[in-house]
Design an enzyme around this catalytic site. Structure first.
Site, mmCIF file in Angstrom:
data_model
loop_
_atom_site.group_PDB
_atom_site.id
_atom_site.type_symbol
_atom_site.label_atom_id
_atom_site.label_comp_id
_atom_site.label_asym_id
_atom_site.label_seq_id
_atom_site.Cartn_x
_atom_site.Cartn_y
_atom_site.Cartn_z
ATOM 1 N N LYS A 16 0.719 -1.291 0.027
ATOM 2 C CA LYS A 16 -0.048 0.095 -0.005
ATOM 3 C C LYS A 16 0.979 1.380 -0.021
ATOM 4 O O LYS A 16 0.622 2.244 -0.865
ATOM 5 C CB LYS A 16 -1.038 -0.044 1.121
ATOM 6 C CG LYS A 16 -2.059 -1.155 1.389
ATOM 7 C CD LYS A 16 -2.517 -1.224 2.536
ATOM 8 C CE LYS A 16 -1.843 -1.471 3.733
ATOM 9 N NZ LYS A 16 -1.273 -2.934 3.764
ATOM 10 N N GLY A 40 3.204 -0.886 8.709
ATOM 11 C CA GLY A 40 4.420 -0.820 8.191
ATOM 12 C C GLY A 40 4.400 -0.556 6.862
ATOM 13 O O GLY A 40 4.307 -1.509 6.264
ATOM 14 N N GLN A 223 -3.207 -2.344 7.264
ATOM 15 C CA GLN A 223 -3.632 -3.741 7.081
ATOM 16 C C GLN A 223 -4.200 -4.278 6.141
ATOM 17 O O GLN A 223 -4.111 -3.670 4.816
ATOM 18 C CB GLN A 223 -4.485 -4.009 8.557
ATOM 19 C CG GLN A 223 -3.803 -3.883 9.921
ATOM 20 C CD GLN A 223 -3.667 -2.457 10.446
ATOM 21 O OE1 GLN A 223 -4.619 -1.795 10.308
ATOM 22 N NE2 GLN A 223 -2.423 -2.080 10.705
HETATM 23 P P1 GDP Z 1 2.234 -2.149 2.920
HETATM 24 O O1 GDP Z 1 2.095 -2.527 4.582
HETATM 25 O O2 GDP Z 1 1.057 -2.837 2.367
HETATM 26 O O3 GDP Z 1 2.566 -0.819 2.713
HETATM 27 O O4 GDP Z 1 3.581 -3.119 2.386
HETATM 28 P P2 GDP Z 1 4.742 -3.452 3.202
HETATM 29 O O5 GDP Z 1 5.636 -1.863 3.141
HETATM 30 O O6 GDP Z 1 4.700 -3.644 4.647
HETATM 31 O O7 GDP Z 1 5.451 -4.598 2.361
HETATM 32 C C1 GDP Z 1 5.716 -4.575 1.157
HETATM 33 C C2 GDP Z 1 6.839 -4.834 0.887
HETATM 34 O O8 GDP Z 1 7.272 -5.192 -0.563
HETATM 35 C C3 GDP Z 1 7.832 -3.708 0.895
HETATM 36 O O9 GDP Z 1 9.112 -4.173 1.376
HETATM 37 C C4 GDP Z 1 8.057 -3.156 -0.415
HETATM 38 O O10 GDP Z 1 9.264 -2.609 -0.533
HETATM 39 C C5 GDP Z 1 7.926 -4.165 -1.099
HETATM 40 N N1 GDP Z 1 7.372 -4.120 -2.576
HETATM 41 C C6 GDP Z 1 6.244 -3.508 -2.927
HETATM 42 N N2 GDP Z 1 6.054 -3.559 -4.260
HETATM 43 C C7 GDP Z 1 6.898 -4.532 -4.521
HETATM 44 C C8 GDP Z 1 7.059 -4.877 -5.981
HETATM 45 O O11 GDP Z 1 6.561 -4.973 -6.849
HETATM 46 N N3 GDP Z 1 8.224 -5.909 -5.879
HETATM 47 C C9 GDP Z 1 9.190 -6.264 -5.182
HETATM 48 N N4 GDP Z 1 10.117 -6.958 -5.122
HETATM 49 N N5 GDP Z 1 8.998 -5.674 -3.734
HETATM 50 C C10 GDP Z 1 7.854 -4.678 -3.363
HETATM 51 P P1 IMO Z 2 0.174 -2.990 7.292
HETATM 52 O O1 IMO Z 2 -0.583 -1.683 7.184
HETATM 53 C C1 IMO Z 2 0.527 -7.368 8.285
HETATM 54 C C2 IMO Z 2 -1.705 -8.327 12.115
HETATM 55 C C3 IMO Z 2 -0.459 -8.833 13.286
HETATM 56 C C4 IMO Z 2 -1.396 -9.764 13.902
HETATM 57 C C5 IMO Z 2 -2.659 -9.189 13.712
HETATM 58 C C6 IMO Z 2 -3.184 -8.288 14.858
HETATM 59 O O2 IMO Z 2 1.646 -3.008 7.231
HETATM 60 O O3 IMO Z 2 -0.442 -3.881 6.107
HETATM 61 P P2 IMO Z 2 -2.399 -6.038 15.860
HETATM 62 O O4 IMO Z 2 -0.969 -5.547 16.213
HETATM 63 O O5 IMO Z 2 -3.182 -5.172 15.101
HETATM 64 O O6 IMO Z 2 -3.007 -6.286 17.501
HETATM 65 O O7 IMO Z 2 -2.190 -7.522 15.217
HETATM 66 O O8 IMO Z 2 -2.835 -8.356 12.527
HETATM 67 N N1 IMO Z 2 -1.117 -6.977 11.523
HETATM 68 C C7 IMO Z 2 -0.649 -6.732 10.308
HETATM 69 N N2 IMO Z 2 -0.163 -7.681 9.377
HETATM 70 N N3 IMO Z 2 0.431 -5.922 8.054
HETATM 71 C C8 IMO Z 2 -0.027 -4.971 8.906
HETATM 72 O O9 IMO Z 2 -0.185 -3.544 8.646
HETATM 73 C C9 IMO Z 2 -0.566 -5.546 10.040
HETATM 74 N N4 IMO Z 2 -1.228 -5.044 11.257
HETATM 75 C C10 IMO Z 2 -1.515 -6.021 11.876
HETATM 76 O O10 IMO Z 2 0.535 -9.610 12.621
HETATM 77 O O11 IMO Z 2 -1.697 -11.065 13.046
HETATM 78 MG MG MG Z 3 3.205 -3.389 6.026
#
Ligand code: GDP
Ligand code: IMO
Ligand code: MG
Length: 422
Positions: A16, A40, A223
């Site tokens: 996202k 995150g 999430q």
């Molecule tokens: P979010 O919580 O939905 O914003 O996603 P996160 O940041 O937690 O996890 C997504 C991970 O995948 C991060 O480390 C990004 O840098 C990485 N990422 C996002 N899009 C791509 C992609 O198209 N390819 C690869 N290899 N990594 C990606």
């Molecule tokens: P983003 O926005 C992935 C998961 C936790 C746990 C459950 C409940 O980065 O996609 P909490 O801390 O809310 O009590 O945890 O939800 N969880 C996530 N998993 N991405 C997240 O956020 C998450 N935020 C919470 O691992 O299973």
């Molecule tokens: Mg994340």
């Protein structure tokens, strides 16, 4: 103007942050509507990787306002840390970052309650990020919470003390749960000054006025749909509404003001924490996805569980969110496979199941797959969808046909530039 929404369709971490950053130049305001520092959100550009927890992912683009909505829960310590990390980028936070007065505060004791509750649950634990999310939302619905607007009240200290005393009372019922609140509390109190240095706004008025004056707004979810408190794999969920409806309650935007709903999913599937995951791969293939996709949590560093894409789950998420367009992430990771599996339905007791089941936690569920040829080609240097290998296009076409929603973006790497618009 209507408010567009961007949210995750799986169990979070779909990418996202990256896509909000990519789309931000099209908008005037980016507004987070729920969740807290359990999120995150990673974005990458010019060789630097940023991970945001509370601050919306539009913060790096000039002339765009970022708003932390009333549906978000804020840990002042984490929030301060995020601002400090951004200091080298010379962002004028006072002009570009606003917080809703109605957003709830995570107290140090909320984090302790989260940890105590998870410890007590033992092997049935949720796998929470332990950021105090559940206890803070419990106090919100229990009508005990502290809000950002309370920071300006002459009774703030008293309100804080009352809530903390209540928490300490609850903690005393947990055997063998030891904690030291003194230093945590001091850090927390100090961090409040950072929140107070920004403008706290009546964000529902702020946004609705912006809508009337023709401003373009993107609501950023945290999430994913399967972690939604109502529609996720309860009780292994988070404590907020992560779905489109959460935008209305988390920002004060009426349902008839919602425009496009952009649903994000990975070309495969991941989950971090406990709970059901029908297509999880506990074998070598799952490990290959984890290593190739660097599937380790952005907030906790925990290894993410990995599996193939699940159409039963995705169709369900598209339905409850009213998704109008899709972004498919991390296509580049699947380049390592000769063939790729897609779960089309489940079998439970020999019966074909196409709707995501209520009792997914308890039934023996067999995912049924079709297999498609992989592309076996590095995608990370691609910049135009037209140049993508035919096998990838076939994968996208198949998903579009099954999901009945256009896939308008395919992501082939973590960087802003590694984005193919269709
Ligand atoms: P979010 O919580 O939905 O914003 O996603 P996160 O940041 O937690 O996890 C997504 C991970 O995948 C991060 O480390 C990004 O840098 C990485 N990422 C996002 N899009 C791509 C992609 O198209 N390819 C690869 N290899 N990594 C990606
Ligand atoms: P983003 O926005 C992935 C998961 C936790 C746990 C459950 C409940 O980065 O996609 P909490 O801390 O809310 O009590 O945890 O939800 N969880 C996530 N998993 N991405 C997240 O956020 C998450 N935020 C919470 O691992 O299973
Ligand atoms: Mg994340």
């Amino acid at each position: 103007m209507k408010v567009d929404v961007l949210l995750g369709l799986q169990w979070g971490d779909e990418g996202k942050g990256k896509i909000v950053d990519v789309f931000t130049p099209k908008y005037d305001i980016i507004a987070r509507f729920q969740g807290g520092p359990n999120a995150g959100h990673t974005l990458e550009f010019e060789g630097i990787k940023h991970v945001l927890h509370t601050i919306p992912s539009g913060i790096f683009r000039e002339n765009v306002i970022n708003l932390v909505g009333n549906g978000v829960v804020i840990d002042p310590i984490i929030f301060k840390g995020e601002l400090e990390k951004l200091a080298p980028f010379n962002i004028d936070f006072k002009k570009r970052l606003f917080i809703s007065k109605k957003a709830h505060l995570i107290l140090p004791t909320h984090k302790l309650l989260d940890a105590a509750s998870e410890t007590l649950k033992g092997k049935n634990k949720i796998g929470s990020t332990l950021k105090g999310i559940g206890p803070t939302y419990m106090d919100k619905t229990g009508r005990n919470g502290l809000r950002v607007g309370d920071l300006y009240s002459p009774n703030f200290k008293e309100k804080y003390q009352n809530l903390m005393d209540k928490h300490i009372g609850i903690l005393s019922h947990y055997d063998d749960f030891e904690y030291d609140l003194t230093s945590l509390e001091k850090e927390w109190m100090d961090s409040l000054e950072v929140i107070k240095s920004l403008d706290a706004v009546d964000s529902e008025h702020f946004l609705n006025t912006a809508i009337l004056s023709g401003k373009k707004i993107l609501a950023e979810g945290a999430q994913g749909t399967m972690l939604d408190i109502d529609f996720g794999t309860y009780p292994f969920v988070t404590s907020s509404n992560t779905v489109t409806a959460g935008t209305c309650t988390g920002l004060g935007i009426a349902p008839n003001k919602i425009g496009e709903v952009i649903g994000i999913f990975k070309a495969y599937c991941t989950r971090v924490g406990s709970g059901p995951f029908p297509t999880e791969l506990l074998d070598e293939v799952g490990e290959q996805i984890r290593q190739e996709g660097r599937e380790f949590g952005s907030t906790t560093g925990r290894p993410r569980r990995c599996g193939w894409i699940d159409l039963v789950q995705l169709k369900y998420a598209i339905m409850v969110n009213g998704v109008t367009e899709l972004s498919m992430m991390k296509a580049d990771i699947l380049s390592i496979f000769d063939s790729i599996k897609i779960c089309t339905h489940y079998e439970i007791d020999g019966h074909k199941v196409t709707e995501f089941p209520y009792d997914v936690n308890d039934v023996v569920l067999v995912p049924i797959y079709i297999e498609m040829a992989g592309w076996k080609e590095d995608l990370t240097k691609l910049r135009r969808y037209e140049d993508a290998p035919q096998e990838l296009k076939n994968y996208v076409l198949y998903l579009e046909k099954e999901l009945n929603v256009p896939i308008t973006l395919v992501s082939v790497g973590p960087d802003r530039e590694q984005t193919l618009l269709k």
